[in-house]
Design a protein around this motif. Structure first.
Motif, PDB file in Angstrom:
ATOM      1  N   ASP A  89     -10.945 -34.193 -75.950  1.00  0.00           N
ATOM      2  CA  ASP A  89     -11.909 -35.252 -76.237  1.00  0.00           C
ATOM      3  C   ASP A  89     -12.752 -35.486 -74.991  1.00  0.00           C
ATOM      4  O   ASP A  89     -12.215 -35.849 -73.937  1.00  0.00           O
ATOM      5  CB  ASP A  89     -11.194 -36.554 -76.622  1.00  0.00           C
ATOM      6  N   TYR A  90     -14.047 -35.257 -75.100  1.00  0.00           N
ATOM      7  CA  TYR A  90     -14.954 -35.470 -73.971  1.00  0.00           C
ATOM      8  C   TYR A  90     -15.689 -36.789 -74.152  1.00  0.00           C
ATOM      9  O   TYR A  90     -16.166 -37.100 -75.250  1.00  0.00           O
ATOM     10  CB  TYR A  90     -15.984 -34.340 -73.884  1.00  0.00           C
ATOM     11  N   GLU A  91     -15.796 -37.543 -73.066  1.00  0.00           N
ATOM     12  CA  GLU A  91     -16.579 -38.773 -73.081  1.00  0.00           C
ATOM     13  C   GLU A  91     -17.437 -38.813 -71.828  1.00  0.00           C
ATOM     14  O   GLU A  91     -17.122 -38.149 -70.827  1.00  0.00           O
ATOM     15  CB  GLU A  91     -15.675 -40.002 -73.127  1.00  0.00           C
ATOM     16  N   ALA A  92     -18.499 -39.594 -71.880  1.00  0.00           N
ATOM     17  CA  ALA A  92     -19.405 -39.702 -70.729  1.00  0.00           C
ATOM     18  C   ALA A  92     -19.926 -41.127 -70.639  1.00  0.00           C
ATOM     19  O   ALA A  92     -20.001 -41.833 -71.649  1.00  0.00           O
ATOM     20  CB  ALA A  92     -20.574 -38.739 -70.887  1.00  0.00           C
ATOM     21  N   HIS A  93     -20.256 -41.540 -69.429  1.00  0.00           N
ATOM     22  CA  HIS A  93     -21.041 -42.765 -69.254  1.00  0.00           C
ATOM     23  C   HIS A  93     -22.487 -42.305 -69.277  1.00  0.00           C
ATOM     24  O   HIS A  93     -23.006 -41.764 -68.292  1.00  0.00           O
ATOM     25  CB  HIS A  93     -20.675 -43.439 -67.936  1.00  0.00           C
ATOM     26  N   LEU A 139     -26.751 -38.749 -67.462  1.00  0.00           N
ATOM     27  CA  LEU A 139     -28.036 -38.066 -67.657  1.00  0.00           C
ATOM     28  C   LEU A 139     -28.884 -38.098 -66.378  1.00  0.00           C
ATOM     29  O   LEU A 139     -29.546 -37.116 -66.044  1.00  0.00           O
ATOM     30  CB  LEU A 139     -28.801 -38.697 -68.819  1.00  0.00           C
ATOM     31  N   ARG A 140     -28.824 -39.227 -65.682  1.00  0.00           N
ATOM     32  CA  ARG A 140     -29.580 -39.302 -64.413  1.00  0.00           C
ATOM     33  C   ARG A 140     -29.038 -38.297 -63.402  1.00  0.00           C
ATOM     34  O   ARG A 140     -29.793 -37.634 -62.697  1.00  0.00           O
ATOM     35  CB  ARG A 140     -29.492 -40.720 -63.836  1.00  0.00           C
ATOM     36  N   ARG A 141     -27.727 -38.178 -63.336  1.00  0.00           N
ATOM     37  CA  ARG A 141     -27.123 -37.251 -62.368  1.00  0.00           C
ATOM     38  C   ARG A 141     -27.423 -35.796 -62.746  1.00  0.00           C
ATOM     39  O   ARG A 141     -27.712 -34.966 -61.891  1.00  0.00           O
ATOM     40  CB  ARG A 141     -25.606 -37.498 -62.290  1.00  0.00           C
ATOM     41  N   LEU A 142     -27.364 -35.487 -64.044  1.00  0.00           N
ATOM     42  CA  LEU A 142     -27.701 -34.123 -64.488  1.00  0.00           C
ATOM     43  C   LEU A 142     -29.136 -33.776 -64.100  1.00  0.00           C
ATOM     44  O   LEU A 142     -29.423 -32.673 -63.625  1.00  0.00           O
ATOM     45  CB  LEU A 142     -27.507 -33.994 -66.006  1.00  0.00           C
ATOM     46  N   ALA A 143     -30.040 -34.727 -64.303  1.00  0.00           N
ATOM     47  CA  ALA A 143     -31.452 -34.482 -63.960  1.00  0.00           C
ATOM     48  C   ALA A 143     -31.603 -34.269 -62.455  1.00  0.00           C
ATOM     49  O   ALA A 143     -32.396 -33.424 -62.009  1.00  0.00           O
ATOM     50  CB  ALA A 143     -32.316 -35.649 -64.432  1.00  0.00           C
ATOM     51  N   ALA A 144     -30.833 -35.024 -61.657  1.00  0.00           N
ATOM     52  CA  ALA A 144     -30.913 -34.869 -60.194  1.00  0.00           C
ATOM     53  C   ALA A 144     -30.380 -33.498 -59.765  1.00  0.00           C
ATOM     54  O   ALA A 144     -30.944 -32.851 -58.873  1.00  0.00           O
ATOM     55  CB  ALA A 144     -30.127 -35.980 -59.506  1.00  0.00           C
ATOM     56  N   ILE A 145     -29.306 -33.043 -60.413  1.00  0.00           N
ATOM     57  CA  ILE A 145     -28.749 -31.716 -60.092  1.00  0.00           C
ATOM     58  C   ILE A 145     -29.777 -30.638 -60.430  1.00  0.00           C
ATOM     59  O   ILE A 145     -29.972 -29.675 -59.689  1.00  0.00           O
ATOM     60  CB  ILE A 145     -27.437 -31.486 -60.863  1.00  0.00           C
ATOM     61  N   GLU A 146     -30.425 -30.810 -61.544  1.00  0.00           N
ATOM     62  CA  GLU A 146     -31.441 -29.828 -61.942  1.00  0.00           C
ATOM     63  C   GLU A 146     -32.566 -29.753 -60.911  1.00  0.00           C
ATOM     64  O   GLU A 146     -32.971 -28.667 -60.496  1.00  0.00           O
ATOM     65  CB  GLU A 146     -31.996 -30.207 -63.318  1.00  0.00           C
ATOM     66  N   ARG A 147     -33.034 -30.921 -60.478  1.00  0.00           N
ATOM     67  CA  ARG A 147     -34.114 -30.949 -59.474  1.00  0.00           C
ATOM     68  C   ARG A 147     -33.657 -30.264 -58.183  1.00  0.00           C
ATOM     69  O   ARG A 147     -34.409 -29.508 -57.571  1.00  0.00           O
ATOM     70  CB  ARG A 147     -34.514 -32.398 -59.165  1.00  0.00           C
ATOM     71  N   MET A 165     -37.495 -28.667 -68.024  1.00  0.00           N
ATOM     72  CA  MET A 165     -36.240 -29.378 -67.778  1.00  0.00           C
ATOM     73  C   MET A 165     -35.379 -29.324 -69.024  1.00  0.00           C
ATOM     74  O   MET A 165     -35.842 -29.615 -70.108  1.00  0.00           O
ATOM     75  CB  MET A 165     -36.568 -30.838 -67.428  1.00  0.00           C
ATOM     76  N   SER A 166     -34.123 -28.901 -68.853  1.00  0.00           N
ATOM     77  CA  SER A 166     -33.255 -28.855 -70.024  1.00  0.00           C
ATOM     78  C   SER A 166     -31.881 -29.419 -69.680  1.00  0.00           C
ATOM     79  O   SER A 166     -31.016 -28.708 -69.182  1.00  0.00           O
ATOM     80  CB  SER A 166     -33.127 -27.435 -70.565  1.00  0.00           C
ATOM     81  N   VAL A 167     -31.747 -30.695 -69.923  1.00  0.00           N
ATOM     82  CA  VAL A 167     -30.506 -31.414 -69.696  1.00  0.00           C
ATOM     83  C   VAL A 167     -30.073 -32.001 -71.027  1.00  0.00           C
ATOM     84  O   VAL A 167     -30.878 -32.612 -71.711  1.00  0.00           O
ATOM     85  CB  VAL A 167     -30.748 -32.533 -68.649  1.00  0.00           C
ATOM     86  N   ARG A 168     -28.812 -31.759 -71.402  1.00  0.00           N
ATOM     87  CA  ARG A 168     -28.324 -32.287 -72.680  1.00  0.00           C
ATOM     88  C   ARG A 168     -26.921 -32.834 -72.514  1.00  0.00           C
ATOM     89  O   ARG A 168     -26.092 -32.222 -71.827  1.00  0.00           O
ATOM     90  CB  ARG A 168     -28.250 -31.196 -73.750  1.00  0.00           C
ATOM     91  N   LEU A 169     -26.676 -33.933 -73.212  1.00  0.00           N
ATOM     92  CA  LEU A 169     -25.342 -34.502 -73.329  1.00  0.00           C
ATOM     93  C   LEU A 169     -25.232 -34.830 -74.811  1.00  0.00           C
ATOM     94  O   LEU A 169     -25.836 -35.797 -75.271  1.00  0.00           O
ATOM     95  CB  LEU A 169     -25.269 -35.758 -72.460  1.00  0.00           C
ATOM     96  N   THR A 170     -24.519 -33.999 -75.556  1.00  0.00           N
ATOM     97  CA  THR A 170     -24.683 -34.051 -77.004  1.00  0.00           C
ATOM     98  C   THR A 170     -23.367 -33.834 -77.750  1.00  0.00           C
ATOM     99  O   THR A 170     -22.459 -33.169 -77.236  1.00  0.00           O
ATOM    100  CB  THR A 170     -25.710 -32.970 -77.451  1.00  0.00           C
ATOM    101  N   ASP A 171     -23.291 -34.378 -78.949  1.00  0.00           N
ATOM    102  CA  ASP A 171     -22.112 -34.108 -79.792  1.00  0.00           C
ATOM    103  C   ASP A 171     -22.377 -32.925 -80.725  1.00  0.00           C
ATOM    104  O   ASP A 171     -21.577 -32.638 -81.604  1.00  0.00           O
ATOM    105  CB  ASP A 171     -21.707 -35.361 -80.591  1.00  0.00           C
ATOM    106  N   ARG A 172     -23.495 -32.252 -80.530  1.00  0.00           N
ATOM    107  CA  ARG A 172     -23.821 -31.091 -81.376  1.00  0.00           C
ATOM    108  C   ARG A 172     -23.573 -29.789 -80.617  1.00  0.00           C
ATOM    109  O   ARG A 172     -23.811 -29.712 -79.407  1.00  0.00           O
ATOM    110  CB  ARG A 172     -25.285 -31.173 -81.813  1.00  0.00           C
ATOM    111  N   ALA A 173     -23.136 -28.785 -81.366  1.00  0.00           N
ATOM    112  CA  ALA A 173     -22.811 -27.493 -80.740  1.00  0.00           C
ATOM    113  C   ALA A 173     -24.080 -26.824 -80.204  1.00  0.00           C
ATOM    114  O   ALA A 173     -25.167 -27.009 -80.735  1.00  0.00           O
ATOM    115  CB  ALA A 173     -22.136 -26.584 -81.763  1.00  0.00           C
TER     116      ALA A 173
END
Lengths: 88, 146
Positions: free
Chosen positions: B48-52, B57-65, B1-9
């Motif tokens: 400028d990107y922002e996220a809840h 992260l839960r939704r990203l994991a669900a999309i991956e599944r 599983m590879s889901v990331r929400l990050t401020d790093r490149a």
């Protein structure tokens, strides 16, 4: 602590945050809480600039999407306003 | 599983490494970059990107599944940046590794479409007004007579 327990934390994102110039609101509620739809109406009345964002937003209650606007929002809860998404 | 929400490149090469696996012969990676669009406010120099974060992260994991279940993807990458990104920077990378190319293309398309439609991430344009050089009548006459 007592003060926090009598309030709901409202999180505003994107256009909702820009409309108000802030990302969070500390919203007073009665100990029994308030219905989600009543809370949204009260927000729109108090902050008319939020109206357009509220009309197009989804709402998230304690991290879960809210499908039933009669859900009670209780003191200490988190209520988030999600305008249409724009990732990518 | 590879889901990331990050401020790093992150990089496409990094995604390709995550998508390696036995029997995964079809790999499709999509990367999105910040464009220098020109709008009413001027020329975009950053987004400028922002996220809840928790619901995102839960939704990203669900999309991956779902991508694994629907398209038989053996490896999936769903990475998104947050914070300020300048023009040219990569904001999103999605990728799917499947046994064959058709499923990999379908899976990658599904990943980016679902991400854009259903993950609580937002972008706000940061733009600078575009200055137009003022015409000086004298010079204009000189040119027109030359």
């Amino acid at each position: 602590m007592t003060r926090r327990r009598s309030r709901v934390v409202i999180l505003l994102f994107a256009s909702a945050r820009e409309a108000l110039g802030r990302g969070t609101l500390d919203w007073p509620v009665s100990p029994d809480g308030v219905r989600a739809d009543a809370l949204v109406r009260a927000l729109a009345r108090t902050y008319p600039r939020l109206g357009p964002a509220l009309r197009t937003s989804r709402f998230v209650h304690n991290g879960e999407y809210l499908h039933d606007l009669s859900t009670p929002i209780r003191p200490g809860d988190e209520f988030a306003v999600h305008p249409p998404y724009g990732g990518g | 599983m590879s889901v990331r929400l990050t401020d790093r490149a992150f990089t496409v090469a990094g995604a390709m490494r995550m998508l390696e696996g036995p029997g995964l012969g079809g790999v499709v990676v999509f990367a999105g970059r910040v464009r220098p669009d020109r709008g009413r406010a001027g020329r975009v120099f950053a987004l400028d990107y922002e996220a809840h974060r928790a619901p995102a992260l839960r939704r990203l994991a669900a999309i991956e599944r779902e991508a694994r279940a629907r398209f038989g993807a053996g490896r999936v990458v769903l990475w998104h940046r947050v914070g300020r990104l300048k023009v040219g920077e990569i904001s999103v990378v999605v990728g799917a590794a499947c046994a064959h190319r058709a499923a990999a293309f379908d899976a990658a398309r599904f990943l980016i479409d679902e991400l854009k439609a259903s993950v609580p991430i937002w972008k706000t344009e940061r733009a600078r007004p575009v200055r137009r050089p003022r015409r000086r009548p004298g010079r204009a006459r000189e040119r027109s007579t030359g």
